[in-house]
Design a protein around this motif. Structure first.
Motif, PDB file in Angstrom:
ATOM      1  N   ILE A  47       0.842  -1.204   0.000  1.00 16.73           N
ATOM      2  CA  ILE A  47       0.000   0.000   0.000  1.00 16.73           C
ATOM      3  C   ILE A  47       0.876   1.254   0.000  1.00 16.73           C
ATOM      4  O   ILE A  47       0.626   2.202  -0.756  1.00 16.73           O
ATOM      5  CB  ILE A  47      -0.961  -0.011   1.222  1.00 16.73           C
ATOM      6  CG1 ILE A  47      -2.029  -1.090   1.043  1.00 16.73           C
ATOM      7  CG2 ILE A  47      -1.612   1.354   1.404  1.00 16.73           C
ATOM      8  CD1 ILE A  47      -2.885  -1.323   2.277  1.00 16.73           C
ATOM      9  N   VAL A  48       1.928   1.244   0.822  1.00 19.20           N
ATOM     10  CA  VAL A  48       2.826   2.398   0.882  1.00 19.20           C
ATOM     11  C   VAL A  48       3.499   2.601  -0.478  1.00 19.20           C
ATOM     12  O   VAL A  48       3.605   3.729  -0.976  1.00 19.20           O
ATOM     13  CB  VAL A  48       3.873   2.216   2.009  1.00 19.20           C
ATOM     14  CG1 VAL A  48       4.999   3.228   1.881  1.00 19.20           C
ATOM     15  CG2 VAL A  48       3.209   2.329   3.377  1.00 19.20           C
ATOM     16  N   GLU A  49       3.969   1.482  -1.090  1.00 14.88           N
ATOM     17  CA  GLU A  49       4.598   1.594  -2.411  1.00 14.88           C
ATOM     18  C   GLU A  49       3.600   2.127  -3.438  1.00 14.88           C
ATOM     19  O   GLU A  49       3.938   2.987  -4.258  1.00 14.88           O
ATOM     20  CB  GLU A  49       5.139   0.232  -2.858  1.00 14.88           C
ATOM     21  CG  GLU A  49       6.383  -0.205  -2.112  1.00 14.88           C
ATOM     22  CD  GLU A  49       6.815  -1.624  -2.474  1.00 14.88           C
ATOM     23  OE1 GLU A  49       6.184  -2.244  -3.372  1.00 14.88           O
ATOM     24  OE2 GLU A  49       7.768  -2.119  -1.854  1.00 14.88           O
ATOM     25  N   LYS A  53       3.838   5.598  -5.441  1.00 16.55           N
ATOM     26  CA  LYS A  53       3.715   5.709  -6.902  1.00 16.55           C
ATOM     27  C   LYS A  53       2.656   6.740  -7.259  1.00 16.55           C
ATOM     28  O   LYS A  53       2.854   7.576  -8.149  1.00 16.55           O
ATOM     29  CB  LYS A  53       3.359   4.355  -7.534  1.00 16.55           C
ATOM     30  CG  LYS A  53       4.499   3.388  -7.601  1.00 16.55           C
ATOM     31  CD  LYS A  53       4.070   2.084  -8.254  1.00 16.55           C
ATOM     32  CE  LYS A  53       5.194   1.062  -8.245  1.00 16.55           C
ATOM     33  NZ  LYS A  53       4.764  -0.216  -8.834  1.00 16.55           N
ATOM     34  N   GLU A  54       1.514   6.685  -6.566  1.00 25.57           N
ATOM     35  CA  GLU A  54       0.452   7.657  -6.810  1.00 25.57           C
ATOM     36  C   GLU A  54       0.940   9.070  -6.520  1.00 25.57           C
ATOM     37  O   GLU A  54       0.661  10.008  -7.290  1.00 25.57           O
ATOM     38  CB  GLU A  54      -0.785   7.330  -5.957  1.00 25.57           C
ATOM     39  CG  GLU A  54      -1.549   6.114  -6.415  1.00 25.57           C
ATOM     40  CD  GLU A  54      -2.727   5.770  -5.501  1.00 25.57           C
ATOM     41  OE1 GLU A  54      -3.088   6.601  -4.640  1.00 25.57           O
ATOM     42  OE2 GLU A  54      -3.282   4.666  -5.661  1.00 25.57           O
ATOM     43  N   LEU A  55       1.680   9.216  -5.395  1.00 24.28           N
ATOM     44  CA  LEU A  55       2.230  10.522  -5.057  1.00 24.28           C
ATOM     45  C   LEU A  55       3.202  10.998  -6.139  1.00 24.28           C
ATOM     46  O   LEU A  55       3.187  12.173  -6.525  1.00 24.28           O
ATOM     47  CB  LEU A  55       2.942  10.478  -3.701  1.00 24.28           C
ATOM     48  CG  LEU A  55       2.052  10.532  -2.466  1.00 24.28           C
ATOM     49  CD1 LEU A  55       2.882  10.313  -1.208  1.00 24.28           C
ATOM     50  CD2 LEU A  55       1.301  11.847  -2.363  1.00 24.28           C
ATOM     51  N   GLU A  56       4.040  10.124  -6.636  1.00 28.79           N
ATOM     52  CA  GLU A  56       4.970  10.477  -7.712  1.00 28.79           C
ATOM     53  C   GLU A  56       4.205  10.913  -8.961  1.00 28.79           C
ATOM     54  O   GLU A  56       4.562  11.889  -9.617  1.00 28.79           O
ATOM     55  CB  GLU A  56       5.905   9.306  -8.049  1.00 28.79           C
ATOM     56  CG  GLU A  56       7.083   9.157  -7.133  1.00 28.79           C
ATOM     57  CD  GLU A  56       7.983  10.373  -7.139  1.00 28.79           C
ATOM     58  OE1 GLU A  56       8.309  10.904  -8.229  1.00 28.79           O
ATOM     59  OE2 GLU A  56       8.357  10.805  -6.040  1.00 28.79           O
ATOM     60  N   GLN A  57       3.150  10.142  -9.288  1.00 29.71           N
ATOM     61  CA  GLN A  57       2.337  10.506 -10.458  1.00 29.71           C
ATOM     62  C   GLN A  57       1.689  11.873 -10.258  1.00 29.71           C
ATOM     63  O   GLN A  57       1.660  12.711 -11.171  1.00 29.71           O
ATOM     64  CB  GLN A  57       1.265   9.434 -10.720  1.00 29.71           C
ATOM     65  CG  GLN A  57       1.813   8.134 -11.238  1.00 29.71           C
ATOM     66  CD  GLN A  57       0.743   7.046 -11.349  1.00 29.71           C
ATOM     67  OE1 GLN A  57      -0.369   7.195 -10.838  1.00 29.71           O
ATOM     68  NE2 GLN A  57       1.102   5.949 -11.996  1.00 29.71           N
ATOM     69  N   ILE A  58       1.168  12.089  -9.056  1.00 31.00           N
ATOM     70  CA  ILE A  58       0.530  13.379  -8.760  1.00 31.00           C
ATOM     71  C   ILE A  58       1.572  14.498  -8.838  1.00 31.00           C
ATOM     72  O   ILE A  58       1.317  15.557  -9.419  1.00 31.00           O
ATOM     73  CB  ILE A  58      -0.160  13.344  -7.376  1.00 31.00           C
ATOM     74  CG1 ILE A  58      -1.396  12.434  -7.430  1.00 31.00           C
ATOM     75  CG2 ILE A  58      -0.553  14.744  -6.929  1.00 31.00           C
ATOM     76  CD1 ILE A  58      -2.033  12.152  -6.086  1.00 31.00           C
TER      77      ILE A  58
END
Length: 183
Positions: A47-49, A53-58
């Protein structure tokens, strides 16, 4: 006492068995709990990974938007700069044209001023000439009618002296007037 000893042994054996059973159950539960915790840990890591990834995309999207906004702002500013440069060039051209026109108008005014002075001088000369001519005309009007007879045809001639460019007097013949004597 034997009975008691046997009972104590049984109780002790039972306690050891219960202890071992409890220990085994505890270890099994501890193993299950450790497996569950390990599973939670792995799930949490996944979940953290995934969230990373979502944070990086954002972040990437935000940077792209920010870069696009900056690019758009830069493009708008460039357009404004180009418009201001064009406006400045146009203003400078108009200023140069106005300066040239001003110089031309100064020259025209100087020429017209000289022409006006010349015309004033010419007007003064013509006024003086007109005044002289007027005086001559007045004198000539007084002498306008001179009667003379010619011997050949006894015609009455009126001499009109008109101011002309050639300044030669013109002579006009008038038919003879009969002379009537009144007695």
């Amino acid at each position: 006492m034997r009975k008691e000893t046997n009972e104590l042994k049984k109780t002790t054996n039972q306690a050891v068995k219960d202890k071992e059973k409890a220990s085994n159950e505890f270890e099994a539960q501890m193993g299950e709990m450790m497996a569950t915790l390990q599973k939670y840990k792995q799930d949490n890591q996944k979940i953290v990974e995934q969230k990373d990834k979502e944070l990086e995309q954002i972040k990437t999207k935000i940077e792209k938007k920010s870069n696009k906004q900056h690019d758009d702002e830069i493009a708008v500013l460039r357009d404004q700069i180009e418009a201001l440069k064009t406006s400045l060039e146009t203003t400078q051209e108009e200023k140069e044209k106005s300066a040239n026109l001003h110089e031309e108008e100064k020259l025209t005014i100087s020429r017209l001023s000289l022409d006006l002075k010349e015309k004033d001088e010419e007007f003064a000369k013509l006024s003086k000439l007109l005044e002289n001519l007027q005086q001559e005309t007045d004198v000539l009007k007084e002498q306008k009618m001179e009667w003379s007879k010619t011997k050949e045809d006894e015609a009455v001639v009126i001499k009109e002296i008109r101011p002309a460019r050639s300044e030669k007097p013109r002579v006009q013949e008038v038919p003879r007037t009969p002379v009537i004597k009144i007695t």
